[in-house]
Design a protein around this motif. Structure first.
Motif, mmCIF file in Angstrom:
data_model
loop_
_atom_site.group_PDB
_atom_site.id
_atom_site.type_symbol
_atom_site.label_atom_id
_atom_site.label_comp_id
_atom_site.label_asym_id
_atom_site.label_seq_id
_atom_site.Cartn_x
_atom_site.Cartn_y
_atom_site.Cartn_z
ATOM 1 N N LEU A 164 19.126 -1.310 55.945
ATOM 2 C CA LEU A 164 19.799 -0.088 55.504
ATOM 3 C C LEU A 164 19.914 -0.044 53.983
ATOM 4 C CD1 LEU A 164 22.577 0.203 58.224
ATOM 5 C CD2 LEU A 164 20.752 1.864 57.795
ATOM 6 N N ALA A 165 20.158 -1.183 53.354
ATOM 7 C CA ALA A 165 20.256 -1.217 51.892
ATOM 8 C C ALA A 165 18.951 -0.750 51.252
ATOM 9 C CB ALA A 165 20.614 -2.622 51.420
ATOM 10 N N GLU A 166 17.841 -1.166 51.824
ATOM 11 C CA GLU A 166 16.541 -0.728 51.299
ATOM 12 C C GLU A 166 16.381 0.783 51.427
ATOM 13 O OE1 GLU A 166 13.807 -3.046 53.562
ATOM 14 O OE2 GLU A 166 14.152 -4.888 52.385
ATOM 15 N N GLN A 167 16.819 1.324 52.567
ATOM 16 C CA GLN A 167 16.737 2.779 52.762
ATOM 17 C C GLN A 167 17.662 3.526 51.801
ATOM 18 O OE1 GLN A 167 16.552 4.394 56.859
ATOM 19 N NE2 GLN A 167 16.805 2.263 57.524
ATOM 20 N N ILE A 168 18.865 3.007 51.619
ATOM 21 C CA ILE A 168 19.823 3.657 50.720
ATOM 22 C C ILE A 168 19.251 3.721 49.309
ATOM 23 C CG2 ILE A 168 22.096 3.421 49.630
ATOM 24 C CD1 ILE A 168 22.942 2.024 52.342
ATOM 25 N N LYS A 169 18.705 2.628 48.837
ATOM 26 C CA LYS A 169 18.151 2.587 47.478
ATOM 27 C C LYS A 169 16.962 3.538 47.333
ATOM 28 C CE LYS A 169 19.626 -2.158 46.592
ATOM 29 N NZ LYS A 169 19.188 -3.560 46.370
ATOM 30 N N ARG A 170 16.228 3.734 48.422
ATOM 31 C CA ARG A 170 15.047 4.595 48.381
ATOM 32 C C ARG A 170 15.394 6.076 48.534
ATOM 33 N NH1 ARG A 170 12.725 2.249 52.174
ATOM 34 N NH2 ARG A 170 12.899 3.746 53.878
ATOM 35 N N LYS A 171 16.422 6.379 49.336
ATOM 36 C CA LYS A 171 16.693 7.769 49.701
ATOM 37 C C LYS A 171 17.895 8.396 49.000
ATOM 38 C CE LYS A 171 14.725 7.433 54.373
ATOM 39 N NZ LYS A 171 14.994 7.631 55.825
#
Length: 207
Positions: free
Chosen positions: A52-59
């Motif tokens: 989720l952290a990766e998605q948050i940083k991307r989106k």
């Protein structure tokens, strides 16, 4: 009124541990880019948090992570250090005057924006959930890094929290430079020995 206002969520991670910094994050989500599964970071597995952290940083429209050091925790107290980390995270972003900052819990740092505190906000507000995930994953990564320098304490397992294994290690090896000396089990005088990064590395390698 929240309608169409830029909303930023803020949360911290690491108030309870006996060692390591306290982290905080600030996040503004993009309503057009959904992130499924946002929740209180404590309710998620480590693998899910990282994903989720990766998605948050991307989106996300914007995000920032900050921390307050062990020295600042000992000097200010853990609450004030947590608020300092929150303020640093917010200050990294270019918030507009109409921004609304939603903060988990009952306490808020002094900011030049409208602030609203929300108890259990990390379970109720997506922006705060996202901030809790970023703060938690960043702090976990730092504790894993510190484990390489202080392997006898097992920071990679308990992340500095007062587990039985951690307390046993403190009794056996004393406190290190990254322990919070203002916390009762780590106060000078309670322990006869203090490990520095270099001495602990040598001891860990020798063992």
């Amino acid at each position: 009124m929240r309608l169409k206002r830029p909303i930023y969520g803020v949360d911290e991670a690491g108030r309870g541990p006996l060692a390591g910094p306290v982290y905080a994050a600030c996040v503004r989500l993009d309503a057009r880019r959904t992130i499924e599964g946002l929740a209180d970071s404590k309710q998620l597995s480590a693998r899910r948090r990282v994903s989720l952290a990766e998605q948050i940083k991307r989106k996300a429209v914007a995000w920032a992570i900050a921390f307050a050091s062990v020295a600042e925790i000992d000097r200010l107290n853990i609450l004030q250090a947590s608020l300092l980390a929150m303020r640093r995270a917010v200050q990294q972003l270019a918030l507009t005057e109409d921004a609304l900052v939603l903060i988990d819990g009952k306490h808020a740092p002094q900011l030049n924006f409208e602030v609203e505190t929300i108890v259990k906000g990390d379970s109720l507000v997506a922006e705060i959930s996202a901030a809790s995930i970023l703060a938690k994953t960043a702090r976990d990564a730092e504790m894993i890094r510190l484990h390489e320098h202080y392997p006898v304490y097992g920071f990679d397992q308990h992340k500095g929290y007062p587990t039985r294994a951690h307390l046993d290690a403190i009794r056996l090896y004393g406190i290190s430079d990254v322990h919070r000396h203002s916390f009762s089990p780590c106060r000078p005088g309670n322990q006869s020995r203090r490990l520095s990064e270099n001495s602990d590395r040598r001891e860990g390698e020798a063992g």
